[in-house]
Structures are given as C-alpha cells and as structure tokens.
Design a protein around this motif. Sequence first.
Motif, PDB file in Angstrom:
ATOM      1  N   GLU A 183      35.706  42.786  30.262  1.00 49.48           N
ATOM      2  CA  GLU A 183      36.516  41.641  29.264  1.00 49.48           C
ATOM      3  C   GLU A 183      37.708  41.428  29.481  1.00 49.48           C
ATOM      4  O   GLU A 183      38.109  40.030  29.481  1.00 49.48           O
ATOM      5  N   PRO A 184      38.653  42.271  29.668  1.00 43.79           N
ATOM      6  CA  PRO A 184      40.112  41.830  29.952  1.00 43.79           C
ATOM      7  C   PRO A 184      40.025  41.161  31.166  1.00 43.79           C
ATOM      8  O   PRO A 184      40.949  40.147  31.337  1.00 43.79           O
ATOM      9  N   MET A 185      39.432  41.420  32.267  1.00 47.61           N
ATOM     10  CA  MET A 185      39.576  40.491  33.551  1.00 47.61           C
ATOM     11  C   MET A 185      39.054  39.360  33.387  1.00 47.61           C
ATOM     12  O   MET A 185      39.392  38.438  34.113  1.00 47.61           O
ATOM     13  N   LYS A 186      38.001  39.330  32.707  1.00 46.46           N
ATOM     14  CA  LYS A 186      37.341  37.648  32.199  1.00 46.46           C
ATOM     15  C   LYS A 186      38.786  36.706  31.730  1.00 46.46           C
ATOM     16  O   LYS A 186      38.891  35.755  31.946  1.00 46.46           O
ATOM     17  N   LEU A 187      39.291  37.418  30.586  1.00 46.99           N
ATOM     18  CA  LEU A 187      40.553  36.689  30.332  1.00 46.99           C
ATOM     19  C   LEU A 187      41.640  36.420  31.449  1.00 46.99           C
ATOM     20  O   LEU A 187      42.040  35.283  31.328  1.00 46.99           O
ATOM     21  N   PHE A 188      41.776  37.680  32.205  1.00 53.85           N
ATOM     22  CA  PHE A 188      42.964  37.053  33.308  1.00 53.85           C
ATOM     23  C   PHE A 188      42.336  36.268  34.119  1.00 53.85           C
ATOM     24  O   PHE A 188      43.157  35.432  34.679  1.00 53.85           O
ATOM     25  N   SER A 189      40.931  36.103  34.669  1.00 58.63           N
ATOM     26  CA  SER A 189      40.287  35.226  35.283  1.00 58.63           C
ATOM     27  C   SER A 189      40.792  33.583  34.909  1.00 58.63           C
ATOM     28  O   SER A 189      41.060  32.559  35.667  1.00 58.63           O
ATOM     29  N   GLU A 190      40.581  33.617  33.370  1.00 59.32           N
ATOM     30  CA  GLU A 190      40.888  32.192  32.858  1.00 59.32           C
ATOM     31  C   GLU A 190      42.245  31.935  32.923  1.00 59.32           C
ATOM     32  O   GLU A 190      42.741  30.715  33.276  1.00 59.32           O
ATOM     33  N   ALA A 191      43.214  33.055  32.677  1.00 53.39           N
ATOM     34  CA  ALA A 191      44.719  32.664  32.639  1.00 53.39           C
ATOM     35  C   ALA A 191      45.127  32.261  34.182  1.00 53.39           C
ATOM     36  O   ALA A 191      45.977  31.305  34.013  1.00 53.39           O
ATOM     37  N   ILE A 192      44.797  32.695  35.099  1.00 56.83           N
ATOM     38  CA  ILE A 192      45.120  32.192  36.425  1.00 56.83           C
ATOM     39  C   ILE A 192      44.584  30.937  37.053  1.00 56.83           C
ATOM     40  O   ILE A 192      45.538  30.336  37.605  1.00 56.83           O
ATOM     41  N   ARG A 193      43.751  30.495  36.032  1.00 60.70           N
ATOM     42  CA  ARG A 193      43.426  29.154  36.672  1.00 60.70           C
ATOM     43  C   ARG A 193      44.373  27.909  36.007  1.00 60.70           C
ATOM     44  O   ARG A 193      44.466  26.880  36.477  1.00 60.70           O
TER      45      ARG A 193
END
Length: 187
Positions: A146-156
């Motif tokens: 879940e936190p990594m999903k947020l991170f994957s969106e942030a780096i985009r």
Amino acid sequence: CGISDNATKIVCGTIRNAQKLQSISLSCWGLSDHAMTLICGAVKHASASQSIHLSCWDLSDHSVKSVCEAMRNVSALLGISLCFDDISDKAMKFLCDASREAQRLQSIDLSCWAIRNKAMRTLCEATPHVATLRSISLSCGGIGDEPMKLFSEAIRHAPALQSVSLYGFCGNQSMFDRAQGCQIRFE
C-alpha cells in the motif's frame, strides 16, 4: 562506535577549515545530539560540499533536524544519504521539508530497516515537489504494497526523476510499470 567530544571538535574543525571540501561521509553508532549539532554546524560552513553521507544508526529526531538545517545552508548540496534503524514520522517530515527547500538536490538515499506508513506518505507527498531530484534510493525492508503504491504514483509526478532503486522490496513490482521515463531497479 560513538566518538568523544574531543574527536567531534577535531572533525568539526577539519570540516570548517577545508575550503574545497566536496563530500562529507561519517559513519558511527550512538552519536549524541550534541555531537551531531556540532558536526552539522560545521557542515553549514562547508559551502562547496556536494554530498553528505551519514551512516549514523539511532539518530534522534533532534539530530535529523540538525542535519536538515545543514542541508538548507549548503547551497551546492547535490546528494544526501542517511541510514536509520527506523526513521520516525517526524524525522521524515524534517527531511522532506529540507529536500523541498534544497536548491540543487539531485539524489536522496535512505537506508532503513523500516519506514512507517505515515513517514512513507510524507515522502510520497514531497517527492514530486523536489524539482531537481533525479535519483531516489530506498534500501528498506518492511515497506508494504500500500505505501509503495503511493510511492509509485508519486514518482510519476516527479519532473526530473530518472532513477529509482528499491532494495529489499519484495512486493508487487508491477505497480511501477507506469513510471514512464524513469528507470526502476529492484535489487
């Protein structure tokens, strides 16, 4: 191992007097808040420093705040590398606020045994706002999907980001497939 007050003063004097110091690397255990405050005070005078690497386990929030104040004062700073057992939510906020203000910061390397969900959300909120950030490395266990999903969106949404390294992430790697123009490494 911790360093004595006398050794800390010697290190600080060396940093202050080195006119062309480009990189500062310090590895130690149990560095006191007082010692970190002294070292960071000296780093503020190292205006040519381009890289700060602190491998200091068990840094308190106060010590992280001192590091962040030094980051704000070193205009040539290109990269920061910090190691923690467990970065607190408050320490991550200090780091993210300082990263947003750093004029030339291109690289952030965080090595942690764990990053809590709230701290990870703080990192995700800040990442797109560090305009010069080209590389981010997270060497961490204990970060869930879940936190990594947020991170994957942030780096985009990070305009200059070119490279992301995720060491120790064993979750769903496909969530990073949409990070266009950014090289993702899982090692």
